[in-house]
Design a protein around this motif. Structure first.
Motif, PDB file in Angstrom:
ATOM      1  N   THR A  57      21.870  26.821 -70.156  1.00  0.00           N
ATOM      2  CA  THR A  57      22.695  25.665 -69.811  1.00  0.00           C
ATOM      3  C   THR A  57      23.968  25.654 -70.639  1.00  0.00           C
ATOM      4  O   THR A  57      24.842  24.825 -70.442  1.00  0.00           O
ATOM      5  CB  THR A  57      21.928  24.356 -70.055  1.00  0.00           C
ATOM      6  N   PRO A 114      27.672  26.937 -67.953  1.00  0.00           N
ATOM      7  CA  PRO A 114      27.439  26.685 -66.520  1.00  0.00           C
ATOM      8  C   PRO A 114      28.177  27.713 -65.664  1.00  0.00           C
ATOM      9  O   PRO A 114      29.346  28.004 -65.900  1.00  0.00           O
ATOM     10  CB  PRO A 114      28.027  25.284 -66.299  1.00  0.00           C
ATOM     11  N   ASN A 143      28.334  28.876 -61.384  1.00  0.00           N
ATOM     12  CA  ASN A 143      27.844  28.643 -60.032  1.00  0.00           C
ATOM     13  C   ASN A 143      28.338  29.736 -59.095  1.00  0.00           C
ATOM     14  O   ASN A 143      29.518  30.102 -59.112  1.00  0.00           O
ATOM     15  CB  ASN A 143      28.325  27.285 -59.525  1.00  0.00           C
ATOM     16  N   ARG A 168      29.823  22.014 -59.436  1.00  0.00           N
ATOM     17  CA  ARG A 168      28.978  20.969 -60.013  1.00  0.00           C
ATOM     18  C   ARG A 168      28.756  21.196 -61.509  1.00  0.00           C
ATOM     19  O   ARG A 168      28.482  22.304 -61.947  1.00  0.00           O
ATOM     20  CB  ARG A 168      27.631  20.899 -59.281  1.00  0.00           C
ATOM     21  N   GLY A 169      28.896  20.123 -62.274  1.00  0.00           N
ATOM     22  CA  GLY A 169      28.691  20.186 -63.712  1.00  0.00           C
ATOM     23  C   GLY A 169      29.817  20.832 -64.483  1.00  0.00           C
ATOM     24  O   GLY A 169      29.699  21.056 -65.688  1.00  0.00           O
ATOM     25  N   ILE A 170      30.933  21.121 -63.823  1.00  0.00           N
ATOM     26  CA  ILE A 170      32.013  21.848 -64.491  1.00  0.00           C
ATOM     27  C   ILE A 170      33.290  21.019 -64.598  1.00  0.00           C
ATOM     28  O   ILE A 170      33.892  20.925 -65.670  1.00  0.00           O
ATOM     29  CB  ILE A 170      32.293  23.177 -63.755  1.00  0.00           C
ATOM     30  N   ASP A 219      35.628  17.464 -64.410  1.00  0.00           N
ATOM     31  CA  ASP A 219      35.640  16.010 -64.524  1.00  0.00           C
ATOM     32  C   ASP A 219      36.903  15.510 -63.826  1.00  0.00           C
ATOM     33  O   ASP A 219      37.985  15.484 -64.411  1.00  0.00           O
ATOM     34  CB  ASP A 219      35.632  15.592 -65.998  1.00  0.00           C
TER      35      ASP A 219
END
Length: 322
Positions: A103, A106, A108, A136-138, A140
């Motif tokens: 984790t 990240p 994808n 996603r998750g990268i 903001d």
């Protein structure tokens, strides 16, 4: 017959020499037959790999793993294999989850079929879905700078739908990752018609682009208001119009922000630029990528530059006046 491909440190950079070397080695995949064994030796460390080279390896091998001879693939390189497993590289090839999971970084991988839209079937919804999955998750997007990056990412994906004409059996792909140091890497890669052939598909542009090299066609695509489907000479095969600003604004965005780099590869053409054009170069590669690769890297922890804000204001004013 056994076909061996050894991928090493010198094949993994972002320079024309490294890209040329990597493409040359991977071109051997085209010669693999059903009863052959393809042996891939991955001999590099974490610090050697770039997401550009990872994307090229991934997309090349993904075509092999879909073929009847996929059971004959052999991978070598313990440290390298562990590193790629942590980044879910093999998951993306096989569709299976690896036992290793990280984790901390990240990353994808997404694949999609960029079928050109029609008036009755616009693709914006599909583009947004693909984008959300791949980032996603990268990102903001509550931050202005990262929201602007999102616009450029979506435009890169949109281009594959609009221009690549990739076949359903040759899906395009996205790699998006964020390093521990806050460096964002984004790559869209397809096996479509390429940039020069997109221009040549419009008969009104054929006389201009036919004499150009693939590299020159790439440079042209980064200029303002340049499109293979311009309003003054529309391409009859398109059911929509293009503004010719997508790659231009991405190019300017990279050149106006620190710790950034843009690379475009299409057929035998190579183009790169960076902050203040410090690493701007073009090259004609001896090895070919049949399609287009758009890769950029940028540091997230920064604000929009004054120069880029002024460019945006000028664009909006010009749009309103027209």
């Amino acid at each position: 017959m056994r076909i061996k491909i050894k991928i090493e440190k010198q094949d993994l950079g972002i320079s024309p020499k490294a890209v040329r070397s990597l493409l040359s080695k991977l071109s051997q995949i085209q010669d693999v037959r059903t009863d052959d064994t393809l042996e891939i030796e991955l001999n590099f460390t974490k610090k050697d790999a770039s997401e550009l080279s990872t994307a090229i390896i991934w997309k090349s091998l993904s075509e092999v793993t879909d073929a009847p001879f996929k059971k004959n693939i052999r991978f070598k390189g313990g440290v390298t294999e562990k590193y790629l497993n942590e980044r879910h590289f093999f998951d993306s090839l096989t569709g299976k989850k690896s036992k290793l999971f990280s984790t901390a970084v990240p990353i994808n991988y997404e694949t999609f079929s960029p079928i050109r839209p029609t008036k009755s079937s616009p693709q914006n919804e599909e583009v947004n879905k693909i984008f959300e999955e791949s980032t996603r998750g990268i990102l903001d997007t509550s931050k202005d700078f990262e929201r602007e990056i999102r616009i450029h990412m979506v435009e890169c994906v949109q281009n594959t739908f609009d221009h690549s004409e990739s076949q359903r059996n040759k899906p395009a792909g996205i790699i998006c990752s964020l390093s521990e140091r806050g460096m964002l890497d984004f790559c869209v890669i397809d096996k479509g018609k390429g940039i020069k052939k997109s221009f040549l598909s419009n008969l009104a542009l054929k006389a201009k682009y036919l004499p150009m090299s693939d590299a020159e066609a790439i440079v042209s695509s980064t200029q303002e208001n340049v499109s293979c489907n311009p309003t003054d000479s529309p391409n009859p095969s398109y059911s929509f119009s293009n503004g010719g600003i997508g790659l231009y604004y991405l190019n300017e965005f990279i050149q106006m922000h620190t710790n950034s780099h843009l690379i475009i590869v299409s057929d035998t053409g190579y183009y790169s630029t960076s902050y203040l054009k410090k690493q701007r170069k073009t090259a004609n590669l001896t090895s070919k990528w049949s399609g287009t690769i758009i890769y950029f890297r940028i540091k997230l922890d920064q604000n929009m530059s004054k120069a880029y804000e002024a460019l945006n204001v000028a664009y909006i004013e010009n749009f309103d006046n027209n």
